[in-house]
Design a protein around this motif. Structure first.
Motif, PDB file in Angstrom:
ATOM      1  N   ARG A 213      67.605  -4.627 -16.593  1.00  0.00           N
ATOM      2  CA  ARG A 213      67.359  -5.403 -15.371  1.00  0.00           C
ATOM      3  C   ARG A 213      66.001  -5.051 -14.762  1.00  0.00           C
ATOM      4  O   ARG A 213      65.299  -5.924 -14.238  1.00  0.00           O
ATOM      5  CB  ARG A 213      68.474  -5.163 -14.355  1.00  0.00           C
ATOM      6  N   ALA A 214      65.632  -3.770 -14.827  1.00  0.00           N
ATOM      7  CA  ALA A 214      64.327  -3.358 -14.307  1.00  0.00           C
ATOM      8  C   ALA A 214      63.214  -4.055 -15.084  1.00  0.00           C
ATOM      9  O   ALA A 214      62.240  -4.551 -14.486  1.00  0.00           O
ATOM     10  CB  ALA A 214      64.175  -1.844 -14.391  1.00  0.00           C
ATOM     11  N   ALA A 215      63.344  -4.095 -16.407  1.00  0.00           N
ATOM     12  CA  ALA A 215      62.317  -4.745 -17.221  1.00  0.00           C
ATOM     13  C   ALA A 215      62.257  -6.247 -16.943  1.00  0.00           C
ATOM     14  O   ALA A 215      61.168  -6.825 -16.790  1.00  0.00           O
ATOM     15  CB  ALA A 215      62.601  -4.481 -18.694  1.00  0.00           C
ATOM     16  N   GLN A 216      63.420  -6.879 -16.851  1.00  0.00           N
ATOM     17  CA  GLN A 216      63.463  -8.330 -16.634  1.00  0.00           C
ATOM     18  C   GLN A 216      62.994  -8.718 -15.236  1.00  0.00           C
ATOM     19  O   GLN A 216      62.540  -9.838 -15.032  1.00  0.00           O
ATOM     20  CB  GLN A 216      64.877  -8.848 -16.874  1.00  0.00           C
ATOM     21  N   SER A 217      63.075  -7.792 -14.292  1.00  0.00           N
ATOM     22  CA  SER A 217      62.706  -8.124 -12.916  1.00  0.00           C
ATOM     23  C   SER A 217      61.227  -8.481 -12.789  1.00  0.00           C
ATOM     24  O   SER A 217      60.835  -9.230 -11.894  1.00  0.00           O
ATOM     25  CB  SER A 217      63.046  -6.967 -11.976  1.00  0.00           C
ATOM     26  N   PHE A 218      60.405  -7.973 -13.691  1.00  0.00           N
ATOM     27  CA  PHE A 218      58.966  -8.294 -13.612  1.00  0.00           C
ATOM     28  C   PHE A 218      58.722  -9.759 -13.936  1.00  0.00           C
ATOM     29  O   PHE A 218      57.951 -10.434 -13.248  1.00  0.00           O
ATOM     30  CB  PHE A 218      58.176  -7.382 -14.551  1.00  0.00           C
ATOM     31  N   SER A 219      59.356 -10.271 -14.982  1.00  0.00           N
ATOM     32  CA  SER A 219      59.180 -11.681 -15.308  1.00  0.00           C
ATOM     33  C   SER A 219      59.753 -12.570 -14.200  1.00  0.00           C
ATOM     34  O   SER A 219      59.173 -13.610 -13.851  1.00  0.00           O
ATOM     35  CB  SER A 219      59.819 -12.016 -16.653  1.00  0.00           C
ATOM     36  N   ARG A 220      60.867 -12.156 -13.606  1.00  0.00           N
ATOM     37  CA  ARG A 220      61.439 -12.931 -12.513  1.00  0.00           C
ATOM     38  C   ARG A 220      60.511 -12.947 -11.310  1.00  0.00           C
ATOM     39  O   ARG A 220      60.288 -13.975 -10.670  1.00  0.00           O
ATOM     40  CB  ARG A 220      62.798 -12.359 -12.113  1.00  0.00           C
ATOM     41  N   ALA A 221      59.951 -11.770 -10.989  1.00  0.00           N
ATOM     42  CA  ALA A 221      59.081 -11.662  -9.825  1.00  0.00           C
ATOM     43  C   ALA A 221      57.791 -12.455  -9.990  1.00  0.00           C
ATOM     44  O   ALA A 221      57.269 -13.028  -9.036  1.00  0.00           O
ATOM     45  CB  ALA A 221      58.757 -10.200  -9.555  1.00  0.00           C
ATOM     46  N   LEU A 222      57.281 -12.501 -11.219  1.00  0.00           N
ATOM     47  CA  LEU A 222      56.028 -13.189 -11.464  1.00  0.00           C
ATOM     48  C   LEU A 222      56.210 -14.657 -11.813  1.00  0.00           C
ATOM     49  O   LEU A 222      55.232 -15.384 -12.029  1.00  0.00           O
ATOM     50  CB  LEU A 222      55.271 -12.480 -12.606  1.00  0.00           C
ATOM     51  N   GLY A 223      57.465 -15.099 -11.907  1.00  0.00           N
ATOM     52  CA  GLY A 223      57.732 -16.489 -12.229  1.00  0.00           C
ATOM     53  C   GLY A 223      57.418 -16.852 -13.655  1.00  0.00           C
ATOM     54  O   GLY A 223      57.065 -18.000 -13.957  1.00  0.00           O
ATOM     55  N   LYS A 224      57.563 -15.874 -14.555  1.00  0.00           N
ATOM     56  CA  LYS A 224      57.235 -16.106 -15.967  1.00  0.00           C
ATOM     57  C   LYS A 224      58.451 -16.646 -16.734  1.00  0.00           C
ATOM     58  O   LYS A 224      59.572 -16.339 -16.433  1.00  0.00           O
ATOM     59  CB  LYS A 224      56.770 -14.795 -16.615  1.00  0.00           C
TER      60      LYS A 224
END
Length: 323
Positions: free
Chosen positions: A312-323
Motif C-alpha cells: 500500500r505504501a508503494a501504491q500510494s505514490f501512483s495514487r497521489a500523483l494521479g498515475k
C-alpha cells in the motif's frame, strides 16, 4: 513535475528523515522532482540531493507551491493538536494555500490525531476536496468520524532497504526510548537488565540525539547508538534480533527490515501501527517482564499484514500523483 513535500523535516528526528529519504527516492522513480519544506533547507538539500525551502518563511513556501504541481502533506503524524495547536494550524495553512493555488493536494500517509473537538472541525473543513491517504486504520476511523473519507496507505519508510550483505545477530536487542516518556524509560531499564541476564546484548538507539540521548544513556545498555542518519538506524535494527521501540520509526524500520518488534504506545500512532502489523504493543506503564519475554522469544508480527502495508505504501505514490 515538481512535488512539494510538507512535513517535520530538518529537525534532527531520524524517523522523519527516514520518511524524507523514502519519499524522495520513490518520487524520482515516477520522474518527479521533490522539494522538501524544511527547518534546515540547505542541509536537507545536500542530504537528499533535491530542492528545499524554509518551512516557516511564507514567501519561500508560496514560491515552492507556485513552482510545483503537487503538494504532499506528510508523511508523519502532522494533523494533531496534542503537542500544540500551532502545529495543526501550520500544516492546515499549507494545505489551504495549496488548494488556493489549485495544486493537486494530497494528505499523504499521515497518522491523524489525537484531535480536540475544535481541531477535528478544523481538519474536516480543510480537507474538503483533498485526496487523503493515511498510514493506519485508526486514522481512517478518526477521519470517518469527522465525515472525511480516507484511503489506507502505509508509512513510506517501510520501503527503505537495509544495506546489502548485512548480517543479523539474533542475540542483540535494540531498545529505542523517547526522551520525554520518562515512565517508559524507567521501566525499560528493567527490560534491559532482564535481557542482559539472559545473555542478550542491548543497543540503546537514540533517534533524536538532542531529545533522546539522556534516556538512551540511562538504560544501562551495552552500547548507545545516537544518529540522525536513517540508514544507520535501519542497519542497526536490521542487524539485530529484536526491537523494543517507544519511537514509532524504531518499529516501522523493524518491520521494513524483517526484524520482530514490540511497540510502547506513548501515542495512538504507535498502537495503530502495531495493531495493523499484528505486533505486540504495550502502554507506557509496561510490564518489564512481559516485554523482555517477548524479546527473548522473538515474537513475530503478522508478516503478511506487513507485506500488505508495504504494498500500500508503494501504491500510494501512483495514487497521489494521479498515475
Amino acid at each position: 513535475m515538481k512535488v512539494t513535500v510538507s512535513g517535520y523535516y530538518g529537525f534532527g528526528n531520524t524517523g522523519d528523515e527516514a520518511i524524507a529519504l523514502a519519499i524522495t527516492r520513490e518520487l524520482r522513480k515516477y520522474g518527479a522532482s521533490p522539494l522538501l519544506l524544511s527547518n534546515t533547507p540547505e542541509e536537507t538539500a545536500r542530504t537528499y540531493g533535491c530542492e528545499s525551502e524554509a518551512r516557516m518563511q511564507p514567501a519561500a513556501v508560496l514560491g515552492a507551491l507556485v513552482r510545483s504541481g503537487v503538494l504532499l502533506s506528510g508523511g508523519g503524524g502532522l494533523l494533531q493538536d496534542k503537542t500544540s495547536a500551532r502545529t495543526l494550524t501550520y500544516y492546515l495553512a499549507v494545505i489551504r494555500l495549496g488548494k488556493l493555488l489549485r495544486r493537486r493536494v494530497v494528505v499523504f500517509n499521515q497518522s491523524v490525531g489525537p484531535l480536540s473537538a475544535q481541531g477535528g472541525r478544523k481538519v474536516a473543513a480543510a480537507l474538503r476536496g483533498v485526496q487523503v491517504i493515511v498510514r493506519d486504520q485508526g486514522s481512517v476511523d478518526t477521519l470517518a468520524a469527522l465525515g472525511v473519507q480516507a484511503q489506507l496507505g502505509g508509512d513510506p519508510a517501510l520501503l527503505l532497504p537495509p544495506t546489502p550483505g548485512l548480517r543479523r545477530d539474533p542475540m542483540r536487542v535494540v531498545v529505542a526510548p523517547r526522551g520525554d516518556v520518562t515512565e517508559a524509560t524507567e521501566r525499560l531499564r528493567d527490560v534491559v537488565r532482564a535481557l542482559q541476564a539472559e545473555g542478550r546484548r542491548v543497543t540503546a538507539l537514540s533517534f533524536m540525539p538532542d531529545h533522546d540521548d539522556e534516556a538512551a544513556h540511562s538504560l544501562g545498555a551495552d552500547e548507545v547508538l545516537s544518529t540522525r542518519d536513517p540508514q544507520v538506524a535501519l542497519d542497526a535494527i536490521a542487524g539485530s534480533g529484536y526491537v523494543v521501540g517507544v519511537r514509532l520509526h524504531a518499529v516501522i524500520l523493524a518491520a521494513a527490515s524483517g526484524t520482530p518488534f514490540s511497540g510502547i504506545a506513548y501515542d495512538p500512532k504507535v498502537q495503530g501501527f502495531c495493531t495493523d502489523a499484528g505486533a505486540p504493543a504495550h502502554a507506557v506503564a509496561l510490564d518489564p517482564g512481559r516485554v523482555a519475554d517477548e524479546a527473548l522469544r522473538r515474537v513475530l508480527p503478522d508478516q503478511a499484514a506487513i507485506e500488505d502495508m508495504r504494498l500500500r505504501a508503494a501504491q500510494s505514490f501512483s495514487r497521489a500523483l494521479g498515475k
